[in-house]
Design a protein around this motif. Structure first.
Motif, PDB file in Angstrom:
ATOM      1  N   SER A 195      59.805  41.741  47.012  1.00  0.00           N
ATOM      2  CA  SER A 195      59.168  42.601  45.649  1.00  0.00           C
ATOM      3  C   SER A 195      60.180  42.380  44.655  1.00  0.00           C
ATOM      4  CB  SER A 195      58.849  43.852  46.025  1.00  0.00           C
ATOM      5  OG  SER A 195      60.014  44.775  46.408  1.00  0.00           O
TER       6      SER A 195
ATOM      7  N   CYS B 233      59.000  40.661  41.297  1.00  0.00           N
ATOM      8  CA  CYS B 233      58.981  41.297  40.184  1.00  0.00           C
ATOM      9  C   CYS B 233      59.640  40.802  39.012  1.00  0.00           C
ATOM     10  CB  CYS B 233      59.669  42.721  40.258  1.00  0.00           C
ATOM     11  SG  CYS B 233      58.259  43.582  41.360  1.00  0.00           S
TER      12      CYS B 233
ATOM     13  N   LEU C 107      51.925  41.699  45.674  1.00  0.00           N
ATOM     14  CA  LEU C 107      52.713  42.759  46.118  1.00  0.00           C
ATOM     15  C   LEU C 107      51.853  43.530  46.879  1.00  0.00           C
ATOM     16  CD1 LEU C 107      54.956  43.696  43.154  1.00  0.00           C
ATOM     17  CD2 LEU C 107      55.732  42.513  45.252  1.00  0.00           C
TER      18      LEU C 107
ATOM     19  N   ILE D 105      55.357  50.250  45.910  1.00  0.00           N
ATOM     20  CA  ILE D 105      55.512  48.537  46.104  1.00  0.00           C
ATOM     21  C   ILE D 105      54.957  47.887  44.993  1.00  0.00           C
ATOM     22  CG2 ILE D 105      55.594  46.551  47.185  1.00  0.00           C
ATOM     23  CD1 ILE D 105      57.834  48.213  48.581  1.00  0.00           C
ATOM     24  N   THR D 106      53.704  48.061  44.751  1.00  0.00           N
ATOM     25  CA  THR D 106      52.793  47.265  43.903  1.00  0.00           C
ATOM     26  C   THR D 106      53.423  48.070  42.203  1.00  0.00           C
ATOM     27  OG1 THR D 106      51.029  47.288  45.080  1.00  0.00           O
ATOM     28  CG2 THR D 106      50.579  46.519  42.972  1.00  0.00           C
TER      29      THR D 106
ATOM     30  N   ASN E 141      56.331  46.412  39.941  1.00  0.00           N
ATOM     31  CA  ASN E 141      55.856  45.354  38.810  1.00  0.00           C
ATOM     32  C   ASN E 141      55.898  45.783  37.319  1.00  0.00           C
ATOM     33  OD1 ASN E 141      55.380  42.579  38.171  1.00  0.00           O
ATOM     34  ND2 ASN E 141      53.516  43.260  37.540  1.00  0.00           N
TER      35      ASN E 141
END
Length: 498
Positions: free
Chosen positions: A29, A33, A151, A163-164, A167
């Motif tokens: 991640s 990112c 992600l 987690i997502t 970004n």
């Protein structure tokens, strides 16, 4: 799918435990990112670089608007095209391609030819500059769609939001970095070195190189691999980011849905055109993406210094105060990540739109009650705009990107988020192009009253049309989206307590 079967399927997945796989997921991640970091830096760098650039290249207001908005409109195309490319070519390869676009576009901008005489206009330099901005825009748009999907497809559903959402945090860190670098370069090199704006833009070449090298060592999305029938590779990737038993159970679930899609011929654009529920979710995605832009958040991030100068600050005060927008955006992003897997998406949307609309109204009222020349005017407007940015980042920006990355079925995920973000970026482009004109015509008060009115309509849209997604696997969501059950289903966590 019945509500009971929804609960049963969630319970059958082995629990998520700690271990080396969590560190591996964190590394993946972080690298991915960097695309968000570039997104943020390249969209934020003009907020401070626009003045020196226009002066150096002899650009008038229309030409400056073209330079700034060309990235935004190109991002709309990049979002649409790269979403489709990632469905066909893979998430990882597409991100690697985007790193190359970021780097080459930066080179074109930095080395765009200067006019023969200072202050004059050079068509060649203008053309090269716009071409570079378009290339960066394609990369920004692609990153805005592909990185969140990548992600979301790698993350377990229990922590998919946090987690997502990393970004979007990377995006605002990139914007803050641009504001800080602009201030440092402007105050230390301004008046000493010619073309300081080129140095401001060149900084983004470093994370572009890091993204390219880093993604060469990262895995492909296991869900994309499963859709392509590459089950062994998908299992190997899942086992690197999950406990072994959990990886096998998830693969069975992903494989089941992917095979069912093929058997029922429910794939891609054809499925969207023939399924009213898929058409509806795409329209809802478009509406939410456009709603995000119509808050005016990117108008503030692109033209923050101009807003502050309009409120009564000097140019130097505005450049320094503008950093506050980036700081509170990062603070809000951190708060949002902490709450992303605790609060429902719909709840965060409703809270966020209520707060941002209130801030819009207060900014409009302050602009009316505090006349130009009043020493309190710039301070009050700065505080209210900071409150708006904090509210937006804490409750809307991250949550909207997470929702868009998780709501669409696997077979059309790149297409769905690409189309949604295309309309969002297009709206963003029109705001970037016309916002200075809007402020000049109706002032700060009129502009923010307009945003407030739109905010009330957006709040009604979210309450009546946007379904919940938190706490459920992507495969579970997929079946309910395809059948329309998503608009009536009870969340697993709620069902277990009922």
């Amino acid at each position: 799918m019945s509500q009971k079967s929804t609960v049963d399927r969630q319970v059958t997945l082995p629990p998520l435990t700690s271990g080396p796989h969590r560190k591996r997921l964190g590394l993946i991640s972080t690298v991915a990112c960097l695309g968000g970091l570039l997104f943020g830096y390249d969209t934020g760098v003009t907020n401070g670089a626009e003045g020196p650039m226009a002066q150096d290249l002899g650009l008038n207001l229309i030409q400056l608007g073209v330079v700034i908005s060309s990235l935004i409109f190109a991002a709309a195309v990049g979002a649409l095209v790269c979403g489709r490319i990632s469905d066909a070519w893979g998430r990882r390869k597409t991100i690697i391609m985007l790193a190359v676009l970021f780097f080459v576009g930066t080179l074109l901008v930095v080395f765009s030819p200067a006019p023969p005489e200072p202050g004059t206009f050079s068509l060649t330099g203008f053309a090269v500059l716009v071409c570079g901005r378009i290339m960066i825009g394609l990369a920004v748009g692609g990153a805005s769609t592909v990185v969140p999907v990548y992600l979301a497809e790698l993350a377990p559903f229990e922590i998919r939001g946090s987690i997502t959402g990393r970004n979007e945090l990377a995006i605002v860190i990139g914007q803050l970095s641009a504001f800080v670098m602009n201030a440092i370069i402007a105050t230390s090199l301004g008046g000493i070195v010619d073309g300081v704006w080129r140095i401001m833009f060149s900084v983004s070449a470093v994370p572009a190189i890091a993204l390219f090298i880093g993604m060469l060592r990262m895995p492909e999305s296991p869900r994309w691999l499963t859709e392509k029938g590459r089950y062994g590779e998908a299992l190997a990737v899942l086992e690197s980011v999950r406990p072994a038993e959990r990886a096998k159970a998830e693969l069975r679930e992903i494989e089941h849905v992917a095979v069912k899609e093929v058997e029922e011929h429910q794939i891609g654009l054809k499925a969207v055109l023939t399924n009213k529920w898929l058409r509806r979710i795409v329209l809802v995605g478009i509406g939410l993406s456009v709603t995000q832009q119509l808050t005016g958040i990117n108008s503030v991030m692109y033209y923050g210094t101009r807003i502050l100068e309009e409120s009564g600050m000097s140019a130097q005060q505005a450049v320094l105060a503008n950093i506050a927008f980036g700081v509170v955006a990062v603070i809000g992003g951190i708060i949002a990540l902490c709450n992303m897997d605790r609060l429902d998406r719909r709840t965060t949307f409703i809270i966020g739109l209520s707060l941002t609309t209130t801030c819009h109204l207060l900014i409009g009222v302050a602009g009316m009650l505090l006349p130009e020349g009043n020493p309190a005017r710039p301070i009050v407007i700065l505080i209210l705009v900071v409150a708006f940015v904090l509210s937006m980042q804490t409750f809307l920006n991250i949550a909207i990107w997470v929702w868009l990355a998780e709501i669409f079925p696997l077979h059309m995920r790149g297409l769905g988020i690409g189309v949604s973000v295309f309309f969002g970026w297009t709206m963003n482009g029109f705001l970037a192009l016309y916002f200075p004109t809007l402020v000049g015509a109706v002032g700060i008060s009129g502009s923010f009253f307009l945003f407030a009115g739109i905010g009330l309509l957006a709040l009604l849209f979210v309450i009546t049309q946007v379904p919940e997604t938190r706490g459920r696997s992507l495969e579970d969501l997929e079946e309910d989206v395809s059948t329309g059950t998503i608009y009536h289903v009870v969340k697993p966590a709620d069902a277990q307590h009922s």
